[in-house]
Design a protein around this motif. Structure first.
Motif, PDB file in Angstrom:
ATOM      1  N   THR A   1     -14.766  24.844 -21.585  1.00  0.00           N
ATOM      2  CA  THR A   1     -13.783  25.754 -20.987  1.00  0.00           C
ATOM      3  C   THR A   1     -12.487  25.602 -21.756  1.00  0.00           C
ATOM      4  O   THR A   1     -11.904  24.521 -21.797  1.00  0.00           O
ATOM      5  N   MET A   2     -12.074  26.689 -22.372  1.00  0.00           N
ATOM      6  CA  MET A   2     -10.878  26.667 -23.207  1.00  0.00           C
ATOM      7  C   MET A   2      -9.758  27.446 -22.512  1.00  0.00           C
ATOM      8  O   MET A   2      -9.984  28.094 -21.498  1.00  0.00           O
ATOM      9  N   GLN A   3      -8.587  27.385 -23.082  1.00  0.00           N
ATOM     10  CA  GLN A   3      -7.462  28.159 -22.548  1.00  0.00           C
ATOM     11  C   GLN A   3      -7.005  29.154 -23.620  1.00  0.00           C
ATOM     12  O   GLN A   3      -7.041  28.832 -24.812  1.00  0.00           O
ATOM     13  N   PRO A   4      -6.538  30.349 -23.186  1.00  0.00           N
ATOM     14  CA  PRO A   4      -6.012  31.267 -24.189  1.00  0.00           C
ATOM     15  C   PRO A   4      -4.754  30.662 -24.823  1.00  0.00           C
ATOM     16  O   PRO A   4      -3.957  30.025 -24.126  1.00  0.00           O
ATOM     17  N   GLY A   5      -4.624  30.826 -26.111  1.00  0.00           N
ATOM     18  CA  GLY A   5      -3.462  30.256 -26.799  1.00  0.00           C
ATOM     19  C   GLY A   5      -2.955  31.190 -27.870  1.00  0.00           C
ATOM     20  O   GLY A   5      -3.426  32.334 -27.992  1.00  0.00           O
ATOM     21  N   LYS A   6      -1.986  30.709 -28.626  1.00  0.00           N
ATOM     22  CA  LYS A   6      -1.419  31.503 -29.707  1.00  0.00           C
ATOM     23  C   LYS A   6      -2.106  31.068 -30.997  1.00  0.00           C
ATOM     24  O   LYS A   6      -2.056  29.879 -31.358  1.00  0.00           O
ATOM     25  N   ARG A   7      -2.705  32.045 -31.671  1.00  0.00           N
ATOM     26  CA  ARG A   7      -3.530  31.725 -32.831  1.00  0.00           C
ATOM     27  C   ARG A   7      -2.756  30.927 -33.887  1.00  0.00           C
ATOM     28  O   ARG A   7      -3.238  29.932 -34.431  1.00  0.00           O
ATOM     29  N   SER A   8      -1.515  31.372 -34.150  1.00  0.00           N
ATOM     30  CA  SER A   8      -0.748  30.709 -35.214  1.00  0.00           C
ATOM     31  C   SER A   8      -0.471  29.255 -34.842  1.00  0.00           C
ATOM     32  O   SER A   8      -0.567  28.350 -35.679  1.00  0.00           O
ATOM     33  N   GLU A   9      -0.208  28.995 -33.553  1.00  0.00           N
ATOM     34  CA  GLU A   9       0.077  27.608 -33.125  1.00  0.00           C
ATOM     35  C   GLU A   9      -1.182  26.740 -33.205  1.00  0.00           C
ATOM     36  O   GLU A   9      -1.127  25.578 -33.594  1.00  0.00           O
ATOM     37  N   ILE A  10      -2.315  27.341 -32.837  1.00  0.00           N
ATOM     38  CA  ILE A  10      -3.590  26.610 -32.907  1.00  0.00           C
ATOM     39  C   ILE A  10      -3.855  26.228 -34.369  1.00  0.00           C
ATOM     40  O   ILE A  10      -4.185  25.078 -34.684  1.00  0.00           O
ATOM     41  N   GLY A  11      -3.671  27.198 -35.263  1.00  0.00           N
ATOM     42  CA  GLY A  11      -3.903  26.964 -36.694  1.00  0.00           C
ATOM     43  C   GLY A  11      -2.973  25.898 -37.258  1.00  0.00           C
ATOM     44  O   GLY A  11      -3.396  25.052 -38.043  1.00  0.00           O
ATOM     45  N   GLU A  12      -1.718  25.931 -36.821  1.00  0.00           N
ATOM     46  CA  GLU A  12      -0.750  24.934 -37.316  1.00  0.00           C
ATOM     47  C   GLU A  12      -1.152  23.531 -36.886  1.00  0.00           C
ATOM     48  O   GLU A  12      -1.089  22.577 -37.665  1.00  0.00           O
ATOM     49  N   LYS A  13      -1.580  23.410 -35.622  1.00  0.00           N
ATOM     50  CA  LYS A  13      -1.990  22.087 -35.120  1.00  0.00           C
ATOM     51  C   LYS A  13      -3.180  21.559 -35.915  1.00  0.00           C
ATOM     52  O   LYS A  13      -3.227  20.398 -36.318  1.00  0.00           O
ATOM     53  N   MET A  14      -4.163  22.451 -36.147  1.00  0.00           N
ATOM     54  CA  MET A  14      -5.369  22.027 -36.873  1.00  0.00           C
ATOM     55  C   MET A  14      -4.999  21.563 -38.283  1.00  0.00           C
ATOM     56  O   MET A  14      -5.470  20.526 -38.759  1.00  0.00           O
ATOM     57  N   ALA A  15      -4.138  22.321 -38.926  1.00  0.00           N
ATOM     58  CA  ALA A  15      -3.739  21.972 -40.297  1.00  0.00           C
ATOM     59  C   ALA A  15      -2.992  20.639 -40.310  1.00  0.00           C
ATOM     60  O   ALA A  15      -3.218  19.780 -41.180  1.00  0.00           O
ATOM     61  N   ASP A  16      -2.118  20.450 -39.310  1.00  0.00           N
ATOM     62  CA  ASP A  16      -1.351  19.205 -39.228  1.00  0.00           C
ATOM     63  C   ASP A  16      -2.293  18.006 -39.050  1.00  0.00           C
ATOM     64  O   ASP A  16      -2.168  16.985 -39.750  1.00  0.00           O
ATOM     65  N   PHE A  17      -3.250  18.121 -38.118  1.00  0.00           N
ATOM     66  CA  PHE A  17      -4.182  17.004 -37.890  1.00  0.00           C
ATOM     67  C   PHE A  17      -4.980  16.710 -39.162  1.00  0.00           C
ATOM     68  O   PHE A  17      -5.218  15.550 -39.503  1.00  0.00           O
ATOM     69  N   ASN A  18      -5.397  17.758 -39.854  1.00  0.00           N
ATOM     70  CA  ASN A  18      -6.198  17.537 -41.064  1.00  0.00           C
ATOM     71  C   ASN A  18      -5.377  16.902 -42.180  1.00  0.00           C
ATOM     72  O   ASN A  18      -5.888  16.079 -42.936  1.00  0.00           O
ATOM     73  N   THR A  19      -4.098  17.270 -42.260  1.00  0.00           N
ATOM     74  CA  THR A  19      -3.243  16.640 -43.269  1.00  0.00           C
ATOM     75  C   THR A  19      -3.090  15.157 -42.955  1.00  0.00           C
ATOM     76  O   THR A  19      -3.218  14.295 -43.829  1.00  0.00           O
ATOM     77  N   ARG A  20      -2.861  14.855 -41.657  1.00  0.00           N
ATOM     78  CA  ARG A  20      -2.695  13.447 -41.271  1.00  0.00           C
ATOM     79  C   ARG A  20      -3.962  12.644 -41.564  1.00  0.00           C
ATOM     80  O   ARG A  20      -3.904  11.510 -42.020  1.00  0.00           O
ATOM     81  N   ARG A  21      -5.117  13.264 -41.294  1.00  0.00           N
ATOM     82  CA  ARG A  21      -6.399  12.615 -41.567  1.00  0.00           C
ATOM     83  C   ARG A  21      -6.537  12.275 -43.056  1.00  0.00           C
ATOM     84  O   ARG A  21      -6.885  11.161 -43.429  1.00  0.00           O
ATOM     85  N   ALA A  22      -6.254  13.289 -43.883  1.00  0.00           N
ATOM     86  CA  ALA A  22      -6.423  13.093 -45.335  1.00  0.00           C
ATOM     87  C   ALA A  22      -5.458  12.021 -45.860  1.00  0.00           C
ATOM     88  O   ALA A  22      -5.785  11.281 -46.790  1.00  0.00           O
TER      89      ALA A  22
END
Ligand code: FAD
Length: 297
Positions: free
Chosen positions: A187-208
């Motif tokens: 069960t997900m919540q509606p969100g803002k696409r650009s914010e979702i994308g920014e979070k994903m990119a940030d987490f992946n940068t931190r991972r790398a």
């Protein structure tokens, strides 16, 4: 008695498969049988047959949280990677167990659904992520899971709600039941696409930046002990870079053990034990493994 591949001649079943070709660590000996089901029906039939004939089964997703020892695995190892359909209905996503969680997070982004951003860089399957209650950066499977469908060890289909799954830190009920997870609904919540994308990119940068993604590994080897960080304890024990055979405590993130080229399952098992012993000697803290160590016995 008929052999597994004779019983199911049209299924993708292979004998004597080197598991090191499939694990993220690149270590592991042979499985008697490997089976890649394409449908729930194929899977159900083989689970039922295995139960009737006392053939041990091991279900794997992406084999990213495992150390398989050099003696390999008895019975049939079932890889769910060919069962990977993902469906979206309004705010919910249903994914088959073999779907990559990275892909499910990407679909959530495509549909502007928030809740799985933290999973954008976890190289596991949905089944493995539910089994492990995977999590990162404050997110965890149990925060978004609605229900799962499983095949029980006797071959029946059963649905569990998330509340029934006794989730804890890297723990779910499935670790005790022996059920095979076949799909999960979030069960997900509606969100803002650009914010979702920014979070994903940030987490992946931190991972790398923090993780040794350039070498094969199984992620964090140890669970976080209460009040400590496993990586810091290992670092403070002077173990960073310590190597047995081809297995090395990562110089980038001490919680990871990387395969520097020619590691064996035995190198991994010995190094895990060595790290546990040294950390206990220095800090009296027991490091419990997060990774599953599987062998023939
Ligand atoms: P597998 O390794 O294939 O299996 C793990 C266990 O789950 C096994 O015991 C297996 O029998 C069981 N299992 C798998 N599928 C099923 C099924 N369908 N039904 C029943 N049992 C099943 N984990 C985190 O939690 N957070 C992280 O941030 C993270 N980062 C990682 C980074 C790297 C570089 C790597 C290599 C690993 C990382 N992991 C992380 C560990 C791992 O990716 C996760 O635990 C993942 O969820 C495991 O999924 P899998 O499909 O690879 O499971």
């Amino acid at each position: 008695m008929k052999m597994l591949n004779e019983m199911f001649p049209s299924y993708n079943i292979q004998a004597n498969v080197n598991l090191g070709d499939y694990t993220n660590t690149r270590v592991g000996g042979p499985a008697d049988w490997c089976f890649w089901p394409k449908t729930q029906q194929e899977l159900q039939q083989v689970v039922h047959f295995a139960n009737e004939t006392d053939l041990p089964i091991t279900v794997l997703g992406n084999a990213s949280n495992l150390v398989i020892t050099d003696d390999g695995r008895q019975g049939v190892v079932i890889f769910l990677t060919d069962m990977h359909q993902i469906e979206v209905f309004k705010n919910s996503i249903t994914a088959e167990a073999g779907a990559w969680i990275i892909e499910v997070a990407q679909v959530a982004y495509d549909y502007s659904l928030t809740g799985l951003e933290w999973a954008a860089g976890i190289p596991g399957s949905i089944g493995g992520a539910v089994f492990m209650n995977a999590g990162a950066y404050g997110g965890q499977i149990d925060q978004v899971l609605q229900s799962i469908d499983v095949i029980t060890p006797v071959g029946e289909i059963k649905t569990y709600s998330a509340a029934e799954l006794a989730f804890g830190y890297r723990h779910s009920l499935v670790q005790e039941t022996g059920d095979v997870i076949i799909r999960a609904t979030f069960t997900m919540q509606p969100g803002k696409r650009s914010e979702i994308g920014e979070k994903m990119a940030d987490f992946n940068t931190r991972r790398a930046q923090k993780q040794p993604l350039e070498f094969p590994s199984c992620g964090s080897v140890f669970k976080r002990p209460t009040g400590y960080f496993a990586g810091k304890l290992i670092m403070d024990s002077g173990l960073q870079g310590y190597q047995i055979g081809g297995a090395q405590v990562s110089t980038k993130h001490a919680g990871f053990i990387v395969n520097r080229g020619q590691a064996t399952g035995s190198d991994y098992v010995q190094l895990i034990k060595h790290v546990q012993d040294v950390v206990y000697e220095k800090f009296s803290v027991n490091l419990e493994t997060e990774v599953r160590v599987l062998g023939r016995k």
